[in-house]
Design a protein around this motif. Structure first.
Motif, PDB file in Angstrom:
ATOM      1  N   GLN A  91      -8.959  10.717   6.640  1.00 32.11           N
ATOM      2  CA  GLN A  91      -8.069  11.248   5.617  1.00 32.11           C
ATOM      3  C   GLN A  91      -7.137  12.301   6.190  1.00 32.11           C
ATOM      4  O   GLN A  91      -5.932  12.327   5.887  1.00 32.11           O
ATOM      5  N   THR A 106     -10.072   6.726  -3.442  1.00 32.55           N
ATOM      6  CA  THR A 106      -8.797   6.422  -2.815  1.00 32.55           C
ATOM      7  C   THR A 106      -8.906   5.078  -2.100  1.00 32.55           C
ATOM      8  O   THR A 106      -9.985   4.488  -1.986  1.00 32.55           O
ATOM      9  N   LEU A 107      -7.776   4.603  -1.594  1.00 35.49           N
ATOM     10  CA  LEU A 107      -7.778   3.318  -0.894  1.00 35.49           C
ATOM     11  C   LEU A 107      -8.715   3.363   0.305  1.00 35.49           C
ATOM     12  O   LEU A 107      -9.460   2.404   0.575  1.00 35.49           O
ATOM     13  N   ARG A 149     -12.297   3.164  -0.875  1.00 36.44           N
ATOM     14  CA  ARG A 149     -12.650   1.828  -1.340  1.00 36.44           C
ATOM     15  C   ARG A 149     -12.911   0.877  -0.179  1.00 36.44           C
ATOM     16  O   ARG A 149     -13.745  -0.024  -0.277  1.00 36.44           O
ATOM     17  N   GLU A 166       1.024   2.219  -9.993  1.00 34.14           N
ATOM     18  CA  GLU A 166      -0.082   2.758  -9.192  1.00 34.14           C
ATOM     19  C   GLU A 166      -1.091   3.497 -10.057  1.00 34.14           C
ATOM     20  O   GLU A 166      -2.300   3.375  -9.855  1.00 34.14           O
ATOM     21  N   TRP A 213      -2.672   0.682 -13.107  1.00 37.62           N
ATOM     22  CA  TRP A 213      -3.098  -0.679 -12.783  1.00 37.62           C
ATOM     23  C   TRP A 213      -4.581  -0.845 -13.153  1.00 37.62           C
ATOM     24  O   TRP A 213      -5.422  -0.015 -12.825  1.00 37.62           O
ATOM     25  N   LEU A 231      -4.390   1.701  -8.856  1.00 36.97           N
ATOM     26  CA  LEU A 231      -4.198   0.592  -7.928  1.00 36.97           C
ATOM     27  C   LEU A 231      -4.683   0.987  -6.537  1.00 36.97           C
ATOM     28  O   LEU A 231      -5.685   0.474  -6.052  1.00 36.97           O
ATOM     29  N   LEU A 232      -3.995   1.919  -5.889  1.00 40.19           N
ATOM     30  CA  LEU A 232      -4.438   2.380  -4.574  1.00 40.19           C
ATOM     31  C   LEU A 232      -5.604   3.349  -4.700  1.00 40.19           C
ATOM     32  O   LEU A 232      -6.581   3.266  -3.962  1.00 40.19           O
ATOM     33  N   THR A 233      -5.494   4.279  -5.633  1.00 37.65           N
ATOM     34  CA  THR A 233      -6.576   5.232  -5.899  1.00 37.65           C
ATOM     35  C   THR A 233      -7.188   4.897  -7.242  1.00 37.65           C
ATOM     36  O   THR A 233      -6.527   5.010  -8.279  1.00 37.65           O
ATOM     37  N   ARG A 234      -8.439   4.466  -7.234  1.00 38.65           N
ATOM     38  CA  ARG A 234      -9.137   4.127  -8.471  1.00 38.65           C
ATOM     39  C   ARG A 234      -9.695   5.394  -9.111  1.00 38.65           C
ATOM     40  O   ARG A 234     -10.343   6.201  -8.444  1.00 38.65           O
TER      41      ARG A 234
END
Length: 551
Positions: free
Chosen positions: A24, A104-105, A108, A278, A281, A299-302
């Motif tokens: 990160q 975050t992406l 995930r 984003e 989603w 989307l990228l960060t759930r």
């Protein structure tokens, strides 16, 4: 007597965080690394410094994993962390208010999530909550379900490895409004969740009308511009840039300004659409048998926000000016311990006004005509004059200053008409602010509305009111008005009923919390009259801008 907490073993964060945490930080340093490696302007010293920082981050990640441990006992959540600066945090389980899961992406990719546990406070989670960064997705879902139960489960949750059927709630589980899902789409959970709302793509048309999306677009543009500048790339050096710049500057000034404004508008709209996609989603709002609300989105960060049903205190419908002009609004939940830091309490993306008010009424458990769209009690005409004077007075001062500059400074003749046009908008703005004023007291809720540029409609449970603030400025005292604020442990901590008569303000407080009138009488100066209006005026009017709190 045996200490139950001592029997619960301590647990460490997931070992995969040893890879995720340094990565990160490396991702944040990536633009600088690119500049140093590929521009030729970076010196070796800066390169070695950057690589040294990267290595240090890896070492710090290892130390952090080694020194961080947590456990959940039947009555407390405990977190110990730190090596040089040790921290010991403990939150009683009966004080927990919300549990959020963010992935975050990068998280995930490694099957991890960040669990935020917040207690009964409006402060940040760093002081009144715990953050487990990071735990496995299955562990995060299991901890969330256990912590949000009305009472701790027998045997606690610490030290027990979840089975395959106890995985986390799936953020992508299918559903439609009104559909009932078992265990959020997973097996082995006896609870049922009713889907209250799902994403509808026509809502994306409201994205350019929100100030947060436009502000985020501006930040993104500024970040890209900084990276381009650091790389030494100048747009005017591109092959087509010189001819394009000459054509633009050679046109009329109004055409140049219009083109630049149009280009900026297009970029802002596209950025707002991308940010909406984003953020929202896979959006889904559900409520289970115990009344717990869960918001899944991203989307990228759930992101996953869970609010226990016994912590709900009401709803808020937010309508900024641009969104209201497009007949849109947004619903937010009011819950104890849930402030602006917990994803803002947003229950729904910006949506149509009818759908927003319908969802707010559904969460509040009242018909629409008895909640956010209820016919409210109008405030006195004196409140209208206050809004007119507060809007027109400063506008006239600005208008006079504009004409003064226009008449004395060459080339600024346009400033006078511009300030006059802006001053003319003050009157409709004041009228709109007065039209939005109102309140209503139902059997279960206090409904209040205020604001012009940003209209708020709040439906607050009467049982959630823990005190009152009565405010009265010098100008309010001259016309006999007060502002009454209902104090609550939810949301922003207080919601006001603006510019009501003193008698109405005290009557409202006494109707919601009957003991407040006795408190006001005890705090009144000796010899004060018993009339509610006089009593409120004496208690509230103690200075140019003074207040009296009763909790």
């Amino acid at each position: 007597m045996t200490d139950v907490g001592a029997e619960v073993p301590w647990r460490r964060l997931d070992g995969r965080m040893l890879v995720v945490a340094p990565m990160q930080h490396v991702v944040r340093l990536l633009p600088l690394l690119v500049i140093l490696l590929f521009t030729g302007r970076g010196d070796p010293v800066r390169l070695w410094i950057t690589l040294g920082i990267t290595v240090a981050l890896v070492v710090l990640g290892l130390v952090r994993w080694k020194t961080t441990r947590y456990r959940i006992t039947p009555d407390r959540v405990e977190l110990h962390s730190g090596w040089v600066r040790r921290q010991r945090r403990s939150v009683p389980r009966d004080r927990l208010r919300t549990v959020d899961v963010t992935s975050t992406l990068l998280h995930r990719v490694f099957g991890l999530g960040v669990l935020h546990v917040r207690g009964a406070s409006h402060a940040s989670a760093d002081h009144h909550g715990l953050k487990l960064d990071a735990v496995s997705v299955a562990e995060a879902g299991r901890l969330r379900r256990e912590l949000l139960q009305s009472s701790p489960a027998p045997g606690g949750v610490g030290g027990r490895t979840p089975g395959p059927d106890q995985a986390a709630d799936a953020p992508d589980a299918p559903g439609a409004p009104g559909e009932v899902l078992s265990g959020d789409g997973r097996r082995g959970d006896h609870r049922h969740s009713r889907v209250l709302s799902v994403l509808r793509w026509p809502w994306i048309r409201f994205a350019p009308l929100t100030t947060s999306a436009l502000a985020g677009t501006g930040v993104l543009i500024a970040a890209v511009w900084n990276v381009v500048s650091e790389l030494g790339v100048r747009p005017r050096d591109l092959p087509f840039a010189a001819d394009f710049e000459q054509r633009v500057l050679g046109a009329a000034i109004w055409l140049t300004v219009g083109f630049l404004a149009l280009a900026l508008l297009v970029v802002a709209v596209l950025g707002a659409l991308l940010m909406f996609t984003e953020r929202w989603w896979g959006y889904r709002l559900t409520r289970d048998d115990e009344g717990t609300l869960r918001v899944h989105r991203g989307l990228l960060t759930r992101r996953s926000l869970s609010v226990a049903g016994n912590r709900l205190r009401g709803v808020l419908v937010s309508e900024p000016l641009l969104l209201r002009a497009g007949r849109g609004a947004q619903t937010r939940v009011l819950a104890t311990g849930l402030g602006r830091g917990s994803q803002g309490g947003a229950l729904q993306p910006p949506a149509s006004r009818s759908e927003t008010h319908a969802l707010a009424a559904l969460v509040a458990g009242e018909p629409v005509e008895r909640s956010t769209l209820a016919p409210l009690r109008r405030h006195p005409r004196r409140a209208l004059w206050r809004r007119l004077t507060r809007a027109v007075g400063p506008a006239l001062v600005v208008c006079a200053a504009g004409w003064t500059v226009a008449s004395t400074v060459a080339g600024w003749s346009w400033l006078g008409p511009l300030t006059t046009a802006l001053a003319a908008l003050a009157v409709p703005l004041a009228l709109d602010r007065y039209r939005n004023l109102g309140h209503l007291l139902t059997d279960r809720h206090l409904v209040t509305r205020w604001g012009g540029l940003h209209r708020h409609t709040v439906v607050l449970e009467r049982s959630g009111v823990i005190g009152w603030r009565l405010r009265q400025s010098v100008f309010q005292r001259r016309v006999g008005l007060v502002t009454v604020e209902a104090v609550t442990a939810a949301g922003d901590g207080g919601y006001r009923v603006t510019d009501v008569t003193a008698a109405d303000g005290v009557a409202l407080a006494a109707a919601v919390t009957p003991s407040v009138l006795a408190d006001l009488r005890r705090s009144a100066p000796p010899g004060a009259e018993e009339a509610p209006g006089d009593l409120a005026a004496q208690c509230a009017g103690r200075g140019p801008q003074e207040r009296l709190d009763h909790r």
